[in-house]
Enzyme design. Structure first.
Site, mmCIF file in Angstrom:
data_model
loop_
_atom_site.group_PDB
_atom_site.id
_atom_site.type_symbol
_atom_site.label_atom_id
_atom_site.label_comp_id
_atom_site.label_asym_id
_atom_site.label_seq_id
_atom_site.Cartn_x
_atom_site.Cartn_y
_atom_site.Cartn_z
ATOM 1 N N HIS A 167 0.827 -1.204 0.000
ATOM 2 C CA HIS A 167 0.000 0.000 0.000
ATOM 3 C C HIS A 167 0.859 1.250 0.000
ATOM 4 O O HIS A 167 2.058 1.199 0.202
ATOM 5 C CB HIS A 167 -1.011 -0.002 1.151
ATOM 6 C CG HIS A 167 -0.410 0.027 2.518
ATOM 7 N ND1 HIS A 167 0.180 1.145 3.049
ATOM 8 C CD2 HIS A 167 -0.316 -0.929 3.475
ATOM 9 C CE1 HIS A 167 0.594 0.889 4.275
ATOM 10 N NE2 HIS A 167 0.318 -0.355 4.552
ATOM 11 N N SER B 211 1.480 3.935 1.775
ATOM 12 C CA SER B 211 2.231 4.591 2.844
ATOM 13 C C SER B 211 3.425 3.781 3.300
ATOM 14 O O SER B 211 4.239 4.258 4.068
ATOM 15 C CB SER B 211 1.314 4.843 4.040
ATOM 16 O OG SER B 211 0.846 3.620 4.565
ATOM 17 N N CYS B 212 3.532 2.514 2.870
ATOM 18 C CA CYS B 212 4.609 1.671 3.375
ATOM 19 C C CYS B 212 5.021 0.666 2.330
ATOM 20 O O CYS B 212 4.174 0.085 1.659
ATOM 21 C CB CYS B 212 4.152 0.955 4.646
ATOM 22 S SG CYS B 212 5.378 -0.147 5.337
ATOM 23 N N GLY B 213 6.304 0.416 2.196
ATOM 24 C CA GLY B 213 6.752 -0.580 1.254
ATOM 25 C C GLY B 213 7.394 -1.762 1.936
ATOM 26 O O GLY B 213 7.182 -2.898 1.564
#
Length: 282
Positions: free
Chosen positions: A121, A123-125
């Protein structure tokens, strides 16, 4: 076939102010999935792999894909790609949201370090990693050329051009920016996206496609906080100086220190914090 474009879209909202309700037209940041399908040669046969799905702001998708492949160590230069194009045989809702990439046949491909869930998603990898062992950085330490030092004044002046250039954020308040500067603080490139890591991938990819050498005395400014993955991507791209308006995490600081990267956070007009690589600051 071209991809979808547009960082913002209009939306009707109800604005509550005290006891009054007003109907207004507002602008919101656009977010849509992008799937990357990789084609590569192995044992004399062409293989295909659905590499990743990331939630991104449509537009500059080829920059995003190029930067992602480079930051993940799948390619080392632009010419490692034979071609990159949008898929045409897709469902109507997938049009402009699926990109096929074919690598050169003689390019060795190691996907073991990319064991992610197929959904990441915006906001974060790094949370997409499937094992703690994958949270590492195999890149060599960044070089230090004692002849190049950045003045504190140059660092503090970096955000001055950001407000005028970050149009998507100014309209929505919902987009992150990654900005590339030369050694004197002149703005070279800016990319925006709903995802912090996507914005940095777009910036790295745009630099590669335009022939800008990132390891040669360049500065990158991030509009938000700095996670481990942001430092990892920057180190893999050879970026020696990473500056952020927000805070770095503990893993980000440790990685920057380990790889000899200059990491600066909480940048304001009159101050900033240096977490590693102080020798590059004059």
């Amino acid at each position: 076939m071209s991809g979808k474009t547009g960082l913002v879209m209009p939306w009707e909202i109800k604005k509550q102010l005290g006891a009054c309700t007003e109907t207004l037209s507002d602008l919101i940041a656009v977010e849509e999935p992008l799937q990357i399908r990789l084609e590569y040669e192995k044992w004399g046969k062409w293989q295909e792999k659905d590499l990743v799905v990331t939630m991104r702001s449509p537009g500059q998708d080829f920059d995003l894909v190029m930067g992602f492949l480079y930051a993940e160590g799948i390619i080392r230069e632009e010419k490692d790609l034979l071609w990159m194009r949008y898929c045409q045989r897709v469902k109507p809702e997938e049009e402009g949201n699926v990109i096929r990439v074919r690598l050169h046949g003689n390019l060795p491909v190691n996907l073991e370090n990319l064991e992610r869930n197929f959904f990441t998603h915006a906001s974060c990898g790094v949370c997409g990693k499937t094992a703690i062992d994958a949270v590492s950085c195999q890149a060599e330490n960044l070089p230090f050329d004692g002849r190049w030092k950045i003045s504190a004044d140059t660092i503090r002046a970096l955000p001055q051009a950001l407000d005028a250039q970050q149009t998507g954020f100014n309209h929505t308040g919902g987009l992150h920016a990654a900005v590339l500067y030369d050694a004197s603080g002149n703005l070279l490139l800016l990319r925006e996206d709903v995802g912090r890591h996507n914005a940095l991938d777009k910036l790295i990819g745009a630099a590669l496609r335009q022939g800008i050498a990132l390891p040669e005395n360049k500065i990158v400014l991030l509009s938000g906080r700095v996670s481990f993955e942001m430092v990892q991507k920057a180190v893999n791209a050879g970026i020696q100086v990473l500056v952020a308006l927000g805070a770095p995490s503990s893993l980000a600081v440790r990685l920057a220190q380990e790889k000899k990267q200059t990491l600066i956070g909480f940048l304001k007009k009159d101050r900033f914090n240096s977490y590693s690589g102080w020798e590059r600051i004059q």
